[in-house]
Each structure stands twice: as C-alpha cells, then as structure tokens.
Design an enzyme around this catalytic site. Structure first.
Site, short mmCIF file in Angstrom:
data_model
loop_
_atom_site.label_atom_id
_atom_site.label_comp_id
_atom_site.label_asym_id
_atom_site.label_seq_id
_atom_site.Cartn_x
_atom_site.Cartn_y
_atom_site.Cartn_z
N HIS A 169 -8.27 3.47 3.30
CA HIS A 169 -8.51 4.11 4.60
C HIS A 169 -9.97 4.09 5.04
O HIS A 169 -10.26 4.21 6.22
CB HIS A 169 -8.04 5.57 4.55
N CYS B 212 -3.57 -1.11 -2.22
CA CYS B 212 -3.84 0.31 -2.50
C CYS B 212 -4.80 0.43 -3.70
O CYS B 212 -4.49 -0.05 -4.80
CB CYS B 212 -2.52 0.99 -2.83
N CYS C 63 -11.12 2.96 -1.16
CA CYS C 63 -9.85 3.47 -0.65
C CYS C 63 -9.50 2.69 0.61
O CYS C 63 -10.40 2.37 1.41
CB CYS C 63 -9.97 4.96 -0.33
N ASP D 130 0.86 -1.20 0.00
CA ASP D 130 0.00 0.00 0.00
C ASP D 130 0.89 1.23 0.00
O ASP D 130 2.07 1.17 0.35
CB ASP D 130 -0.91 0.01 1.25
N SER D 131 0.30 2.36 -0.37
CA SER D 131 1.05 3.62 -0.31
C SER D 131 1.33 4.01 1.14
O SER D 131 2.27 4.74 1.41
CB SER D 131 0.25 4.72 -1.00
N GLU E 129 -5.66 9.32 8.72
CA GLU E 129 -4.24 9.33 9.10
C GLU E 129 -4.05 10.00 10.46
O GLU E 129 -3.14 9.69 11.21
CB GLU E 129 -3.41 10.09 8.05
N1 DGL Z 1 -3.87 3.81 -0.40
C1 DGL Z 1 -4.61 4.84 -1.10
C2 DGL Z 1 -5.84 4.20 -1.76
O1 DGL Z 1 -6.32 3.16 -1.36
C3 DGL Z 1 -5.02 5.96 -0.17
C4 DGL Z 1 -3.86 6.80 0.33
C5 DGL Z 1 -3.11 7.52 -0.78
O2 DGL Z 1 -3.67 8.46 -1.40
O3 DGL Z 1 -1.96 7.16 -1.03
O4 DGL Z 1 -6.35 4.74 -2.69
#
Ligand code: DGL
Length: 283
Positions: free
Chosen positions: A194, A73, A192, A9-10, A150
């Site tokens: 999050h 992600c 997403c 993931d990012s 976050e």
């Molecule tokens: N992991 C990203 C997603 O699921 C969210 C956080 C980001 O923008 O890097 O889209």
C-alpha cells in the site's frame, strides 16, 4: 502463446506491483487475485497467512493456469514464501529479496530503514535479506497506514492531513531509534503493497537526500529478468504509461467487495481494473 503470470496480494494494494509488471512485461496475460475477504494479513499469524496464501496461489495456478507467480504481498512474501513454493509447481517470486537488493544498490552508508506491517516486521524477513547483502536494517511496523490507503486518504491535501501526520510520527520514531542505534540510514524501503501510494507524501517528509525504495518496481524488474531468461526475445520493452491495450491483458479476482476493488483498484493499477470476478476460496 503469451504466458499467464499470476499475481497475488491480500487485497488490491498489490496492483502497484501489477502496474510495474505491465510496463515491463506487457505481452503477458495476468491473473490477479486479491484475497479481500481475509485482508488484512499484516495482523495475522504465520500459520494463518501461510494457509491463505497457499490457497490463493493454488487458485491462480490450478484454476487460472498461471505459469509464474509473483507474490505482491510483502506479508505473504515474508511469512509464507516457502509454503507457497511447496503448494504450487511453478516459479514463485516474492517482493522481499528484490526490495533488499534495490536497497543494497541505493545505499551508500549501508544502513537502511524498512516500514511494513506488524507481521512483516515481526518476521524480520527484510532485516535478514538486508543483512545477507551486508546492510544493517531497522524495521518499523506502521499499522495505521494500510487503513488510510484503503480509505483513499493518500493525497497531499488539507483534507487528508491526518495521513501526513501519521507518516510523520512513524518516521520521527524510526529516525530516533536509528540515531539511538548509531545508524546513519540513507535509504527507506516501502515494505508494504500500500505504501507506494503514499510515496509523494513520504518523500516530502523524509530527510533530504534519503532514497525511497518501492519494492514493487524492484520486483517487476526481477520478474522481467526471469521472464527474459525463460522466454528469450519475448521481453520487448514496455510502455512508460499504461493504455487500454496493456490493461486488457489483466483479469482480476477478489474474494470479497468487488465493487470497492473496481472503484479503488484503478488508483493502484493506473488504469481501470475491468470487471472483477468474485471467487470463494473457503474459510
Ligand atoms: N498486502 C499487505 C502487505 O504488503 C498489506 C495489507 C495486509 O495487511 O494484508 O504487507
């Protein structure tokens, strides 16, 4: 020997996908990479996202021995799945297709809503995946939600009422757009990593009867099916709650802010992340 599944993931939001994987494939080893130094991906271009995601995938496969990759992600899945598949020689599963399939299974009207980052929405990857399954999808970018999560402002408490207000505004706008387009949505996809942490709040705001789809769960279910096919008999049903045994199979890496990762990551993972290792993937 238990296979290693790489999860990328990012940031650490993808730990919600890892949590779902752990309950379904508890016998695997997991290497999780959060590219926290280069987060957020959701506001970046396709080219940059593809470069970062391919480098991260190569780290998990070449340096951690991952035999399967799950791209937790949504943004990387939407914009860089091809680039990742070209960069590594192992099966790669993203979150978009499983999320769309879960929406197909849930929706009776055939009209669904998707909330996600800017980049995911601009790619229209969810709309395309939904359309291929005969669904009409309306997507909306909700860029304020990632920073709120976050920050840990995820609870339904007076102190965090701003989060509820922000979700309320986004959903009102989306429902108005849906009405203007003569859609009758009955399903909302959390597009997403999050957003599953906001699920209780989101469920308290959406119209009564609207189903909320968590692509983390749908992805883990699809990964478990893939894993069962390739490792017949290995897919023993997992526990419904994570214990120290399952979490001991997880090794987390981050490209920045390991302390924050350790502190907030347990909230996403549902158990302590253990010691997070700092890695440098370059610029
Ligand atoms: N992991 C990203 C997603 O699921 C969210 C956080 C980001 O923008 O890097 O889209």
């Amino acid at each position: 020997m238990a296979p290693t599944i790489g999860v990328f993931d990012s940031g650490f939001g993808g730990l919600t996908v890892l949590r779902a994987l752990l309950t379904r494939i508890p016998q695997a080893h997991y290497a999780f990479l959060g590219d926290t130094a280069r987060l957020p991906y959701g506001s970046k271009s396709r080219r940059t996202i593809a470069k970062y995601a391919a480098e991260s995938a190569q780290f998990l496969v070449n340096q951690q021995g991952a035999e399967y990759l799950v791209i937790a992600c949504n943004t990387a899945s939407a914009l860089a799945l091809d680039a990742i598949q070209e960069a590594v020689p192992v099966p790669v599963l993203g979150v978009i297709q499983p999320g769309a399939q879960a929406a197909r299974a849930a929706s009776r009207t055939g009209d669904v809503l998707v909330i996600a980052t800017d980049a995911t929405v601009q790619s229209h990857a969810y709309a395309a995946a939904c359309q291929a399954l005969g669904l009409r999808a309306l997507e909306k970018a909700c860029p304020l939600l990632v920073p709120l999560v976050e920050e840990g402002w995820t609870e339904d408490s007076p102190r965090h009422s701003v989060t509820e207000q922000v979700i309320g505004i986004y959903l009102d706008e989306l429902l108005m757009d849906a009405a203007a387009a003569y859609l009758q949505p009955d399903t909302l996809v959390l597009g997403c990593t999050h957003y599953p942490l906001l699920r209780p709040l989101i469920e308290s705001i959406v119209p009564v009867g609207m189903k909320v789809i968590d692509s983390a769960e749908a992805t883990a279910a699809q990964a478990a099916r893939l894993f069962d096919q390739e490792n017949p008999g290995a897919g023993a049903p997992g526990p419904s709650h994570l214990g120290t045994r399952e979490c001991a199979n997880v090794h987390c890496f981050a490209t920045d802010s390991v302390e924050k990762f350790e502190r907030l990551g347990s909230r996403f993972l549902g158990c302590p992340t253990g010691k997070v290792e700092l890695v440098d993937l370059g610029g």
